[in-house]
Design a protein around this motif. Structure first.
Motif, PDB file in Angstrom:
ATOM      1  N   GLY A 268     -19.203 -49.601 -22.132  1.00 16.62           N
ATOM      2  CA  GLY A 268     -20.245 -50.527 -22.261  1.00 16.62           C
ATOM      3  C   GLY A 268     -20.437 -51.059 -23.771  1.00 16.62           C
ATOM      4  O   GLY A 268     -21.377 -51.276 -24.284  1.00 16.62           O
ATOM      5  N   ALA A 269     -19.182 -51.312 -24.300  1.00 18.37           N
ATOM      6  CA  ALA A 269     -19.040 -51.891 -25.741  1.00 18.37           C
ATOM      7  C   ALA A 269     -19.605 -53.189 -25.898  1.00 18.37           C
ATOM      8  O   ALA A 269     -19.635 -53.921 -24.858  1.00 18.37           O
TER       9      ALA A 269
ATOM     10  N   GLY B 290      -6.306 -67.166 -41.611  1.00 20.22           N
ATOM     11  CA  GLY B 290      -5.613 -66.432 -40.307  1.00 20.22           C
ATOM     12  C   GLY B 290      -6.570 -65.198 -39.478  1.00 20.22           C
ATOM     13  O   GLY B 290      -5.964 -64.592 -38.731  1.00 20.22           O
ATOM     14  N   ARG B 291      -7.764 -65.323 -39.975  1.00 21.44           N
ATOM     15  CA  ARG B 291      -8.592 -64.357 -39.201  1.00 21.44           C
ATOM     16  C   ARG B 291      -9.189 -64.860 -37.942  1.00 21.44           C
ATOM     17  O   ARG B 291      -9.894 -65.936 -38.030  1.00 21.44           O
ATOM     18  N   PRO B 292      -9.232 -63.993 -36.853  1.00 19.36           N
ATOM     19  CA  PRO B 292      -9.774 -64.659 -35.790  1.00 19.36           C
ATOM     20  C   PRO B 292     -11.157 -64.369 -35.458  1.00 19.36           C
ATOM     21  O   PRO B 292     -11.810 -63.484 -35.942  1.00 19.36           O
ATOM     22  N   SER B 293     -11.791 -65.278 -34.627  1.00 19.02           N
ATOM     23  CA  SER B 293     -13.236 -65.241 -34.375  1.00 19.02           C
ATOM     24  C   SER B 293     -13.268 -65.689 -32.779  1.00 19.02           C
ATOM     25  O   SER B 293     -12.724 -66.586 -32.326  1.00 19.02           O
ATOM     26  N   LEU B 294     -14.111 -64.919 -32.102  1.00 19.13           N
ATOM     27  CA  LEU B 294     -14.436 -64.987 -30.570  1.00 19.13           C
ATOM     28  C   LEU B 294     -15.872 -65.430 -30.617  1.00 19.13           C
ATOM     29  O   LEU B 294     -16.701 -64.983 -31.060  1.00 19.13           O
ATOM     30  N   SER B 295     -15.831 -66.203 -29.417  1.00 20.92           N
ATOM     31  CA  SER B 295     -17.562 -66.773 -29.190  1.00 20.92           C
ATOM     32  C   SER B 295     -17.242 -66.692 -27.671  1.00 20.92           C
ATOM     33  O   SER B 295     -16.208 -67.568 -26.984  1.00 20.92           O
ATOM     34  N   PRO B 296     -18.230 -66.260 -26.705  1.00 27.15           N
ATOM     35  CA  PRO B 296     -19.394 -65.382 -27.175  1.00 27.15           C
ATOM     36  C   PRO B 296     -19.052 -64.094 -27.511  1.00 27.15           C
ATOM     37  O   PRO B 296     -17.536 -63.710 -27.720  1.00 27.15           O
ATOM     38  N   SER B 297     -20.082 -63.201 -27.531  1.00 22.43           N
ATOM     39  CA  SER B 297     -19.872 -61.818 -28.012  1.00 22.43           C
ATOM     40  C   SER B 297     -18.992 -61.192 -26.714  1.00 22.43           C
ATOM     41  O   SER B 297     -19.017 -61.944 -25.553  1.00 22.43           O
ATOM     42  N   VAL B 298     -18.460 -59.941 -26.936  1.00 23.33           N
ATOM     43  CA  VAL B 298     -17.774 -59.344 -25.816  1.00 23.33           C
ATOM     44  C   VAL B 298     -18.512 -58.089 -25.457  1.00 23.33           C
ATOM     45  O   VAL B 298     -19.063 -57.392 -26.377  1.00 23.33           O
ATOM     46  N   TRP B 299     -19.076 -58.173 -24.197  1.00 25.92           N
ATOM     47  CA  TRP B 299     -19.778 -57.005 -23.658  1.00 25.92           C
ATOM     48  C   TRP B 299     -19.190 -56.543 -22.417  1.00 25.92           C
ATOM     49  O   TRP B 299     -19.093 -57.094 -21.556  1.00 25.92           O
ATOM     50  N   ARG B 300     -18.822 -54.992 -22.613  1.00 28.22           N
ATOM     51  CA  ARG B 300     -18.027 -54.420 -21.319  1.00 28.22           C
ATOM     52  C   ARG B 300     -19.395 -53.804 -20.575  1.00 28.22           C
ATOM     53  O   ARG B 300     -20.051 -52.863 -21.071  1.00 28.22           O
ATOM     54  N   LYS B 301     -19.794 -54.396 -19.461  1.00 25.79           N
ATOM     55  CA  LYS B 301     -20.934 -53.803 -18.741  1.00 25.79           C
ATOM     56  C   LYS B 301     -20.745 -52.602 -17.997  1.00 25.79           C
ATOM     57  O   LYS B 301     -21.605 -52.042 -17.634  1.00 25.79           O
ATOM     58  N   THR B 302     -19.221 -52.576 -17.651  1.00 24.52           N
ATOM     59  CA  THR B 302     -18.857 -51.202 -17.111  1.00 24.52           C
ATOM     60  C   THR B 302     -17.885 -50.493 -18.202  1.00 24.52           C
ATOM     61  O   THR B 302     -17.620 -50.959 -18.923  1.00 24.52           O
TER      62      THR B 302
ATOM     63  N   TRP C 189     -20.552 -54.559 -34.393  1.00 22.88           N
ATOM     64  CA  TRP C 189     -21.312 -53.901 -33.259  1.00 22.88           C
ATOM     65  C   TRP C 189     -22.575 -54.543 -32.997  1.00 22.88           C
ATOM     66  O   TRP C 189     -23.462 -54.606 -33.945  1.00 22.88           O
ATOM     67  N   CYS C 190     -22.987 -54.675 -31.741  1.00 20.73           N
ATOM     68  CA  CYS C 190     -24.306 -54.823 -31.551  1.00 20.73           C
ATOM     69  C   CYS C 190     -25.130 -53.609 -31.129  1.00 20.73           C
ATOM     70  O   CYS C 190     -24.388 -52.691 -30.703  1.00 20.73           O
TER      71      CYS C 190
END
Length: 51
Positions: free
Chosen positions: A37-38, A22-34, A49-50
């Motif tokens: 900035g995460a 029941g563990r989620p995975s997302l693809s592609p990575s999540v990048w908050r450019k504004t 974390w990248c």
């Protein structure tokens, strides 16, 4: 709060997979450019974390 688009017609969009435990995975990575900035991956329910 962070909203992730999972609808097939949305752009950009992410794919969500749920493993047998029941563990989620997302693809592609999540990048908050504004804003904050995460940049991270969600893998098997854990945020990686990248640099």
């Amino acid at each position: 709060m962070l909203e992730i688009a999972l609808l097939e017609e949305a752009r950009p969009r992410w794919s969500l997979e749920i493993d047998q435990r029941g563990r989620p995975s997302l693809s592609p990575s999540v990048w908050r450019k504004t804003g904050c900035g995460a940049h991270f991956w969600l893998r098997k329910g854990r945020v990686r974390w990248c640099d």
